[in-house]
Design a protein around this motif. Structure first.
Motif, short mmCIF file in Angstrom:
data_model
loop_
_atom_site.label_atom_id
_atom_site.label_comp_id
_atom_site.label_asym_id
_atom_site.label_seq_id
_atom_site.Cartn_x
_atom_site.Cartn_y
_atom_site.Cartn_z
N LEU A 185 0.86 -1.18 0.00
CA LEU A 185 0.00 0.00 0.00
C LEU A 185 0.90 1.23 0.00
CD1 LEU A 185 -2.90 1.19 0.23
CD2 LEU A 185 -2.50 1.30 2.71
N PHE A 186 0.61 2.17 -0.92
CA PHE A 186 1.42 3.38 -1.05
C PHE A 186 0.74 4.54 -0.33
CE2 PHE A 186 2.65 0.58 -4.41
CZ PHE A 186 4.02 0.75 -4.50
N VAL A 187 1.52 5.26 0.48
CA VAL A 187 0.98 6.35 1.28
C VAL A 187 1.90 7.57 1.19
CG1 VAL A 187 0.33 7.11 3.60
CG2 VAL A 187 -0.11 4.75 2.90
N ASP A 188 1.29 8.73 1.01
CA ASP A 188 2.03 9.99 1.00
C ASP A 188 1.54 10.84 2.17
OD1 ASP A 188 3.64 12.19 -0.68
OD2 ASP A 188 1.79 13.10 0.06
N MET A 189 2.47 11.46 2.89
CA MET A 189 2.11 12.37 3.98
C MET A 189 2.74 13.73 3.76
SD MET A 189 2.17 10.01 7.37
CE MET A 189 3.83 9.48 7.01
N ARG A 190 2.03 14.76 4.21
CA ARG A 190 2.54 16.11 4.05
C ARG A 190 1.81 17.04 5.03
NH1 ARG A 190 0.85 17.37 -1.98
NH2 ARG A 190 1.80 15.32 -2.20
N LEU A 191 2.34 18.23 5.18
CA LEU A 191 1.67 19.24 5.98
C LEU A 191 0.43 19.72 5.26
CD1 LEU A 191 4.88 21.18 7.02
CD2 LEU A 191 3.40 19.91 8.58
N SER A 192 -0.67 19.87 5.97
CA SER A 192 -1.94 20.23 5.37
C SER A 192 -2.00 21.73 5.06
CB SER A 192 -3.09 19.87 6.31
OG SER A 192 -4.34 20.19 5.75
N GLY A 193 -2.76 22.06 4.01
CA GLY A 193 -3.05 23.44 3.69
C GLY A 193 -1.95 24.19 2.98
N ARG A 194 -0.96 23.49 2.48
CA ARG A 194 0.15 24.15 1.79
C ARG A 194 0.17 23.77 0.32
NH1 ARG A 194 5.61 24.37 5.53
NH2 ARG A 194 4.63 25.02 7.48
N GLU A 195 0.39 24.75 -0.52
CA GLU A 195 0.52 24.51 -1.95
C GLU A 195 1.96 24.20 -2.33
OE1 GLU A 195 -1.94 24.21 -4.03
OE2 GLU A 195 -3.40 24.67 -2.45
N GLU A 196 2.90 24.56 -1.46
CA GLU A 196 4.33 24.29 -1.68
C GLU A 196 5.00 24.12 -0.33
OE1 GLU A 196 5.82 28.92 -2.11
OE2 GLU A 196 5.47 27.73 -3.93
N ASN A 197 6.20 23.58 -0.37
CA ASN A 197 6.98 23.34 0.86
C ASN A 197 6.21 22.48 1.87
OD1 ASN A 197 9.44 23.67 2.27
ND2 ASN A 197 8.53 25.23 3.58
N TYR A 198 5.33 21.60 1.38
CA TYR A 198 4.55 20.75 2.29
C TYR A 198 5.37 19.60 2.88
CZ TYR A 198 3.77 19.31 -2.58
OH TYR A 198 3.93 19.02 -3.92
N TRP A 199 6.60 19.40 2.38
CA TRP A 199 7.52 18.43 2.99
C TRP A 199 8.70 19.16 3.65
CZ3 TRP A 199 7.27 15.88 -2.39
CH2 TRP A 199 6.16 15.03 -2.49
N GLY A 200 8.52 20.42 3.98
CA GLY A 200 9.65 21.25 4.36
C GLY A 200 9.98 21.32 5.83
#
Length: 256
Positions: A185-200
């Motif tokens: 199963l493939f899963v991606d996580m990131r900071l919510s509400g960001r159009e850029e730098n969501y993995w920053g």
């Protein structure tokens, strides 16, 4: 109780921990057009072991992905295994995870070696612990348990083709062990509400909400077919492209 199942009181303990951590591990689960989680759970119920592959960008990722998946009906009673870099172990973490029947295997990464050298300590050998993790992974999957892996191997604020053949190497070991009933199963996580730098943000980000994107579910046979039967092609031709597809899943439009 079957071999992959946890002790009778562990599901309740996991739910209690889920509730206690909800203020610090808030997330929104976003599913793509293909309901990968539904297929993944069905495969588990058919006797498959499961590997959850995640995009890794912050210290919070392991806690978030385990919380967002182990609460699922088909997963909450299953044992789990996760590798962790030796230099990132928090006090009491292994013991606390053990209470929830989540085994943590420590591995010396390149970053681990560098951290030891920076502190003037004798470093462990690179990849120390990897052989033990591989053996534990085979045992866990054979029992129908859950394995969590970040194919990139370290936190990254971008998504690009990684050099290690992380999953291809593991699948070669699974073949030697004559183990084929494995689902991914493939899963991606990131900071919510960001159009850029969501993995920053590489820290624990305990006050932030995450977005957990659920990608496709594939069987080991499907992965090997897509890789042309070559273990050396698994990461470059299957795993990374699927990670990229999962990262591209769009969140639903919110009504204004």
């Amino acid at each position: 109780m079957s071999s992959q199942e946890v002790r009778p009181f562990t599901p309740l303990l996991r739910r209690v921990v889920e509730q206690l951590t909800s203020p610090f591990l808030s997330s929104e689960v976003i599913t793509g057009e293909e309901d990968g989680m539904k297929k993944f759970e069905q495969l588990l119920l058919e006797g498959y072991g499961g590997i959850i592959l995640l995009k890794h960008f912050s210290l919070r990722d392991p806690f978030q992905i385990i919380r967002d998946t182990l609460r699922r009906k088909a997963l909450i009673r299953r044992k789990a295994l996760a590798p962790m870099a030796l230099h990132q172990v928090y006090p009491l973490l292994i013991g606390a995870a053990g209470m929830l029947e989540i085994k943590i295997d420590l591995i010396a990464t390149d970053n681990t070696v560098n951290k030891f050298i920076e502190k003037g300590k004798t470093p462990p050998s690179p990849n120390e612990g990897l052989r033990g993790f591989t053996a534990d992974a085979i045992g866990m999957l054979r029992q129908g348990g859950i394995l969590y892996i970040a194919p990139e191997g370290e936190r990254k604020d971008h998504l690009e083709q990684y050099s290690n053949r992380t999953i291809g190497t593991l699948l070669a070991e699974l073949k030697r062990a004559r183990l084929s009933n494995v689902a991914f199963l493939f899963v991606d996580m990131r900071l919510s509400g960001r159009e850029e730098n969501y993995w920053g943000e590489k820290g624990l980000n305990l006050l932030d909400t995450y977005e957990t994107r659920i990608g496709r579910a594939l069987t080991l046979d499907q992965v090997m077919e897509m890789a042309g039967g070559e273990f050396g092609n698994v990461d470059s031709d299957v795993i990374f492209p699927e990670m990229r597809k999962t990262a591209a899943i769009q969140r639903p439009r919110r009504d204004r």
